[in-house]
Design a protein around this motif. Structure first.
Motif, PDB file in Angstrom:
ATOM      1  N   VAL A  90     -12.532 -19.458  17.120  1.00 42.97           N
ATOM      2  CA  VAL A  90     -12.107 -18.487  16.103  1.00 42.97           C
ATOM      3  C   VAL A  90     -10.701 -17.963  16.345  1.00 42.97           C
ATOM      4  O   VAL A  90     -10.212 -17.153  15.564  1.00 42.97           O
ATOM      5  CB  VAL A  90     -13.093 -17.295  16.043  1.00 42.97           C
ATOM      6  CG1 VAL A  90     -14.428 -17.752  15.489  1.00 42.97           C
ATOM      7  CG2 VAL A  90     -13.255 -16.647  17.404  1.00 42.97           C
ATOM      8  N   ALA A  91     -10.044 -18.427  17.434  1.00 39.19           N
ATOM      9  CA  ALA A  91      -8.720 -17.896  17.751  1.00 39.19           C
ATOM     10  C   ALA A  91      -7.774 -18.078  16.569  1.00 39.19           C
ATOM     11  O   ALA A  91      -7.642 -19.192  16.041  1.00 39.19           O
ATOM     12  CB  ALA A  91      -8.161 -18.599  18.987  1.00 39.19           C
ATOM     13  N   PRO A  92      -7.142 -16.999  16.118  1.00 37.91           N
ATOM     14  CA  PRO A  92      -6.244 -17.111  14.973  1.00 37.91           C
ATOM     15  C   PRO A  92      -4.903 -17.713  15.372  1.00 37.91           C
ATOM     16  O   PRO A  92      -4.563 -17.784  16.554  1.00 37.91           O
ATOM     17  CB  PRO A  92      -6.070 -15.664  14.516  1.00 37.91           C
ATOM     18  CG  PRO A  92      -6.314 -14.851  15.736  1.00 37.91           C
ATOM     19  CD  PRO A  92      -7.197 -15.638  16.650  1.00 37.91           C
ATOM     20  N   SER A  93      -4.176 -18.156  14.379  1.00 37.63           N
ATOM     21  CA  SER A  93      -2.850 -18.709  14.632  1.00 37.63           C
ATOM     22  C   SER A  93      -1.949 -18.343  13.456  1.00 37.63           C
ATOM     23  O   SER A  93      -2.420 -18.108  12.346  1.00 37.63           O
ATOM     24  CB  SER A  93      -2.946 -20.232  14.766  1.00 37.63           C
ATOM     25  OG  SER A  93      -1.707 -20.813  14.456  1.00 37.63           O
ATOM     26  N   ASP A  94      -0.654 -18.267  13.740  1.00 38.80           N
ATOM     27  CA  ASP A  94       0.284 -17.937  12.657  1.00 38.80           C
ATOM     28  C   ASP A  94       0.426 -19.105  11.700  1.00 38.80           C
ATOM     29  O   ASP A  94       0.737 -18.950  10.529  1.00 38.80           O
ATOM     30  CB  ASP A  94       1.669 -17.597  13.240  1.00 38.80           C
ATOM     31  CG  ASP A  94       1.562 -16.450  14.221  1.00 38.80           C
ATOM     32  OD1 ASP A  94       0.643 -15.622  14.020  1.00 38.80           O
ATOM     33  OD2 ASP A  94       2.368 -16.372  15.167  1.00 38.80           O
ATOM     34  N   GLU A  95       0.189 -20.292  12.247  1.00 39.59           N
ATOM     35  CA  GLU A  95       0.368 -21.489  11.430  1.00 39.59           C
ATOM     36  C   GLU A  95      -0.941 -21.799  10.714  1.00 39.59           C
ATOM     37  O   GLU A  95      -1.984 -21.963  11.346  1.00 39.59           O
ATOM     38  CB  GLU A  95       0.755 -22.657  12.343  1.00 39.59           C
ATOM     39  CG  GLU A  95       1.467 -23.755  11.607  1.00 39.59           C
ATOM     40  CD  GLU A  95       1.758 -24.924  12.538  1.00 39.59           C
ATOM     41  OE1 GLU A  95       1.823 -26.042  12.044  1.00 39.59           O
ATOM     42  OE2 GLU A  95       1.907 -24.688  13.756  1.00 39.59           O
ATOM     43  N   THR A  96      -0.892 -21.847   9.405  1.00 39.78           N
ATOM     44  CA  THR A  96      -2.111 -22.073   8.636  1.00 39.78           C
ATOM     45  C   THR A  96      -2.275 -23.560   8.353  1.00 39.78           C
ATOM     46  O   THR A  96      -1.348 -24.225   7.928  1.00 39.78           O
ATOM     47  CB  THR A  96      -2.046 -21.304   7.306  1.00 39.78           C
ATOM     48  OG1 THR A  96      -1.788 -19.937   7.610  1.00 39.78           O
ATOM     49  CG2 THR A  96      -3.349 -21.427   6.549  1.00 39.78           C
ATOM     50  N   ILE A 102      -7.903 -24.907   0.920  1.00 38.51           N
ATOM     51  CA  ILE A 102      -8.507 -23.762   1.599  1.00 38.51           C
ATOM     52  C   ILE A 102      -7.693 -23.484   2.862  1.00 38.51           C
ATOM     53  O   ILE A 102      -7.485 -24.389   3.671  1.00 38.51           O
ATOM     54  CB  ILE A 102      -9.970 -24.047   1.988  1.00 38.51           C
ATOM     55  CG1 ILE A 102     -10.740 -24.547   0.764  1.00 38.51           C
ATOM     56  CG2 ILE A 102     -10.618 -22.821   2.599  1.00 38.51           C
ATOM     57  CD1 ILE A 102     -12.043 -25.220   1.109  1.00 38.51           C
ATOM     58  N   PRO A 103      -7.230 -22.254   3.059  1.00 42.80           N
ATOM     59  CA  PRO A 103      -6.438 -21.970   4.254  1.00 42.80           C
ATOM     60  C   PRO A 103      -7.327 -21.741   5.481  1.00 42.80           C
ATOM     61  O   PRO A 103      -8.353 -21.085   5.395  1.00 42.80           O
ATOM     62  CB  PRO A 103      -5.699 -20.679   3.874  1.00 42.80           C
ATOM     63  CG  PRO A 103      -6.568 -20.019   2.869  1.00 42.80           C
ATOM     64  CD  PRO A 103      -7.353 -21.092   2.170  1.00 42.80           C
ATOM     65  N   PHE A 104      -6.908 -22.316   6.587  1.00 46.76           N
ATOM     66  CA  PHE A 104      -7.596 -22.078   7.858  1.00 46.76           C
ATOM     67  C   PHE A 104      -6.567 -21.566   8.860  1.00 46.76           C
ATOM     68  O   PHE A 104      -5.918 -22.363   9.530  1.00 46.76           O
ATOM     69  CB  PHE A 104      -8.239 -23.363   8.388  1.00 46.76           C
ATOM     70  CG  PHE A 104      -9.445 -23.806   7.622  1.00 46.76           C
ATOM     71  CD1 PHE A 104     -10.718 -23.419   8.022  1.00 46.76           C
ATOM     72  CD2 PHE A 104      -9.326 -24.609   6.501  1.00 46.76           C
ATOM     73  CE1 PHE A 104     -11.834 -23.819   7.314  1.00 46.76           C
ATOM     74  CE2 PHE A 104     -10.440 -25.019   5.789  1.00 46.76           C
ATOM     75  CZ  PHE A 104     -11.701 -24.625   6.192  1.00 46.76           C
ATOM     76  N   PRO A 105      -6.391 -20.268   8.966  1.00 46.79           N
ATOM     77  CA  PRO A 105      -5.358 -19.747   9.875  1.00 46.79           C
ATOM     78  C   PRO A 105      -5.858 -19.734  11.316  1.00 46.79           C
ATOM     79  O   PRO A 105      -5.900 -18.692  11.956  1.00 46.79           O
ATOM     80  CB  PRO A 105      -5.107 -18.343   9.337  1.00 46.79           C
ATOM     81  CG  PRO A 105      -6.390 -17.947   8.688  1.00 46.79           C
ATOM     82  CD  PRO A 105      -7.101 -19.199   8.266  1.00 46.79           C
ATOM     83  N   PRO A 111     -12.988 -27.676  14.085  1.00 48.63           N
ATOM     84  CA  PRO A 111     -14.423 -27.406  13.946  1.00 48.63           C
ATOM     85  C   PRO A 111     -14.761 -26.671  12.659  1.00 48.63           C
ATOM     86  O   PRO A 111     -15.716 -27.038  11.966  1.00 48.63           O
ATOM     87  CB  PRO A 111     -14.753 -26.541  15.164  1.00 48.63           C
ATOM     88  CG  PRO A 111     -13.675 -26.802  16.140  1.00 48.63           C
ATOM     89  CD  PRO A 111     -12.454 -27.100  15.336  1.00 48.63           C
ATOM     90  N   ALA A 112     -13.960 -25.659  12.319  1.00 51.28           N
ATOM     91  CA  ALA A 112     -14.259 -24.890  11.110  1.00 51.28           C
ATOM     92  C   ALA A 112     -14.195 -25.788   9.881  1.00 51.28           C
ATOM     93  O   ALA A 112     -15.090 -25.756   9.020  1.00 51.28           O
ATOM     94  CB  ALA A 112     -13.272 -23.737  10.979  1.00 51.28           C
ATOM     95  N   ILE A 113     -13.175 -26.630   9.804  1.00 50.57           N
ATOM     96  CA  ILE A 113     -13.029 -27.519   8.649  1.00 50.57           C
ATOM     97  C   ILE A 113     -14.201 -28.480   8.561  1.00 50.57           C
ATOM     98  O   ILE A 113     -14.806 -28.664   7.507  1.00 50.57           O
ATOM     99  CB  ILE A 113     -11.694 -28.287   8.740  1.00 50.57           C
ATOM    100  CG1 ILE A 113     -10.532 -27.324   8.521  1.00 50.57           C
ATOM    101  CG2 ILE A 113     -11.657 -29.425   7.731  1.00 50.57           C
ATOM    102  CD1 ILE A 113      -9.174 -27.957   8.688  1.00 50.57           C
TER     103      ILE A 113
END
Lengths: 336, 373
Positions: A90-96, A102-105, A111-113
């Motif tokens: 779940v670690a976020p990133s500035d790069e989406t 669908i955005p995955f930041p 894994p999420a995708i």
């Protein structure tokens, strides 16, 4: 497989059960030795299954949960408890990362995708399965009058060969020089073989749908078979058209079987691995492929375990939401 | 006596299918029910590439032990390594010069005692001392087979200009979408970087942000353009034979097999370079079988007869110099595989990345594939 009984047999079994039940209700006090013995005997019957479930299901799941809290770095397995794997997911990133708009930041969006993609593919496969198997079950329950057992056996014929062989047959059917392409070519409908048939998500959905149809037909068939024919007659007598009768009587009364069938198809297909591996190509990858890759190629079993656990939880939540949304509790209450 | 009669009848074709099934069922049930007491020695377990599990390649072992060893087939060395690390008890593994270090670093490879290999002295001296055979001063791999990784294409289905100046660039060219197949391996990223002008010596050790960038630029293109990413060679050979794809990343066996089938195929020498690898047998310390069996298996692989089968059957080179003396000269000339030293001078020899680099490639390649739209 559910033992086959004629329509009369099933309905009469249901009625006798409902007559007997009230008599059982006022059970004796809990301390009554006869009651206790009866209960223990019940557990005795359950014991082999329970032991097997505990050893083959509960223990591995516990091991998986434990492993998901370990970490892997290179060849070293760090056995200290940490939430690092879950943090990675779940670690976020500035790069989406964008996937189908669908955005995955996320720092590690794969894994999420793949989870989202697997859920979507399974959902489509499940809908396809129900759409194909409901009419078939309906036909068997209402139109077939003789040799019902034979029909049921015919439905199970695909299970007489291994699943792997069935997937390979689809590869042959959908392939470049496969049955569909050669057929269309022989008829002169196409010049060049169609290439969109194989190695994409559609191929996976087709294969999954075919493989799971039989699993869906049987529960739907059983619930349709149980419907009291008098209700249908009553509906007709009171002026319902055939279509209206179907939507007011048949569909609601067969809902438990249909719901069971959709769950039976949806839950296992989300995590399927062998089908995408054989007919999916890189575009047809699902979450099971990632788990396999993490365990067997990237040598990161703890992260693979964490992905599996998260996927299990997501499916559990989705199933509960689904059951809540369609009012499964009410359905059950109505049935008993 | 019953048993002998049954076999006699069977060989004369007098056993009905029903009787046969009955016997088979009885045997199947029997093997499940009987405890494994008679199994004095554990059977040798080998991790092998698909196709190398044929007895042609270790006949001497079969002659001595009367049976084949157990095989577990892998598609890439990293799969095999992960399997061993997960507890799979294999005795022998078939890595290559660039990948054997992974097994040594993971602590699962044993040093080889070359004096226990009767054919060792016939191995090309250049191979005996090559990096990969020797790692950190120890002999960890007995070199057996060597060959090339390059671009194979169908000259009848490709424009004539391509044959004059073949290039790896087609694997990253939208014009060839669905017409080519790359190997399911991080080489897709490395070769892409080479197409972009980076020399192999830099591309094979890409790391961190540079690796991510190369994967985004080249890996994604390769995944998108490829009809499929091949994992076993029969899959890609069938696709080439049917014309489903017109070019692919290939090893020598694809060319040898397709030519044997009468399918026109060219093993190109792309302008970015063609690759050479040599592979061999490594003794693992995870096995349960007798070590002598493992040495016998490795020695069988080094025999000239195995080399002859390899050269004539698959178009690969062999490590044993005597193999070239007894093989069909036409097969040798056909594949251009006479001398590994000459071959290595002329081509790019695969290099061993560090563990960190290899793990980075594993992850990035897996992510690249998963993100295909």
């Amino acid at each position: 497989m559910v033992g086959y009984q004629g329509a009369e047999g099933l309905t009469s079994a249901v009625t006798t059960a409902s007559i007997e039940r009230p008599a059982e209700r006022p059970a004796g006090p809990r301390s009554d030795p006869a009651v206790i013995r009866k209960r223990l005997a019940g557990f005795g019957l359950l014991a082999p299954a329970l032991v097997l479930m505990f050893m083959m299901l509960a223990l591995p799941v516990v091991a998986l949960v434990l492993m998901s809290f370990w970490t892997q770095s290179g060849f070293e397995l760090d056995r200290s408890i940490s939430l690092e794997n879950y943090r990675q997911l779940v670690a976020p990133s500035d790069e989406t990362t964008w996937w189908y708009g669908i955005p995955f930041p996320l720092a590690y969006p794969v894994p999420a995708i793949l989870m989202l993609k697997s859920l979507a593919m399974s959902l489509v496969a499940t809908i396809a399965v129900i759409a194909v198997s409901y009419p078939m079950a309906y036909f068997m329950a209402f139109r077939v009058t003789r040799h019902k057992a034979l029909w049921i056996i015919l439905i199970t014929i695909p299970f007489w060969t291994s699943y792997l062989l069935r997937v390979f047959s689809w590869k042959i059917v959908l392939g470049f020089n496969g049955a569909i392409n050669s057929g269309l070519k022989a008829m002169g409908l196409i010049e060049e073989p169609l290439e969109f048939l194989l190695y994409n998500p559609t191929a996976v959905v087709i294969t999954l749908a075919h493989a799971w149809v039989a699993f869906a037909i049987l529960p739907i068939y059983v619930s349709l078979e149980k419907i009291d024919r008098n209700l249908l007659e009553a509906a007709s007598d009171l002026g319902d058209s055939r279509l209206k009768r179907f939507f007011r009587i048949t569909l609601p009364l067969s809902a438990p079987g249909t719901i069971a069938a959709s769950l039976l198809v949806f839950i296992p297909t989300v995590g399927d691995y062998v089908t995408p591996a054989l007919v999916g190509g890189p575009g047809g990858t699902m979450i099971g492929s990632l788990v396999q890759d993490l365990f067997l190629k990237q040598n990161n079993a703890p992260l693979g375990a964490a992905v599996s656990i998260v996927m299990m939880l997501i499916i559990a939540v989705l199933v509960l939401l689904f059951l809540w949304a369609i009012g499964y509790g009410k359905l059950r209450a109505r049935r008993s | 006596m019953q048993r002998i009669k049954f076999i006699d009848r069977m060989s004369q074709g007098k056993v009905s299918r029903r009787e046969m099934m009955k016997a088979a069922t009885a045997f199947g049930v029997g093997t499940l029910v009987l405890p494994k007491v008679a199994n004095a020695a554990e059977v040798l377990t080998c991790l092998e590439w698909g196709g190398y599990d044929s007895a042609d390649y270790f006949q001497a072992y079969v002659d001595k032990y009367g049976a084949q060893p157990n095989f577990s087939i892998f598609a890439g060395e990293e799969d095999a390594l992960a399997k061993v690390l997960a507890g799979f008890a294999a005795d022998v593994m078939h890595p290559c010069n660039y990948s054997v270090a992974r097994f040594v670093n993971a602590g699962v490879a044993s040093e080889l005692d070359t004096s226990r290999l009767s054919h060792w002295n016939d191995v090309f001296p250049a191979l005996q001392s090559a990096e990969g055979v020797i790692w950190e001063g120890k002999t960890v791999m007995a070199p057996a087979d060597w060959g090339n990784s390059s671009l194979a294409f169908r000259p009848d289905l490709m424009p004539a200009e391509f044959a004059e100046d073949p290039t790896w660039a087609i694997f990253y060219d939208e014009a060839y979408k669905g017409k080519v197949a790359m190997n399911d391996n991080e080489m897709a990223i490395i070769i892409g970087a080479m197409v972009g002008g980076m020399p192999y010596d830099e591309a094979y050790k890409l790391e961190g942000a540079a690796l991510e960038a190369a994967a985004k630029e080249w890996g994604a293109k390769a995944v998108n353009v490829s009809r499929f990413l091949w994992n076993d060679s029969s899959e890609v050979q069938q696709a080439m034979a049917s014309g489903e794809i017109v070019a692919c990343y290939a090893w020598n066996d694809l060319v040898a097999n397709l030519r044997a089938e009468g399918v026109p195929v060219t093993f190109a020498k792309p302008k970015e370079g063609m690759f050479t690898w040599f592979c061999g047998l490594t003794l693992l310390n995870t096995g349960k079988a007798d070590e002598q069996a493992a040495y016998d298996f490795i020695d069988a692989w080094l025999s000239p007869e195995t080399g002859k089968a390899l050269i004539e059957g698959s178009g690969y080179g062999h490590a044993n110099m005597k193999a070239f003396e007894i093989s069909d000269p036409e097969a040798i000339a056909n594949m251009g595989i006479t001398d590994p030293v000459e071959m290595m001078k002329d081509t790019i020899v695969f290099k061993t990345p560090t563990d960190e680099v290899q793990e980075g490639f594993n992850k990035v390649w897996s992510d690249t594939k998963a993100l295909k739209g």
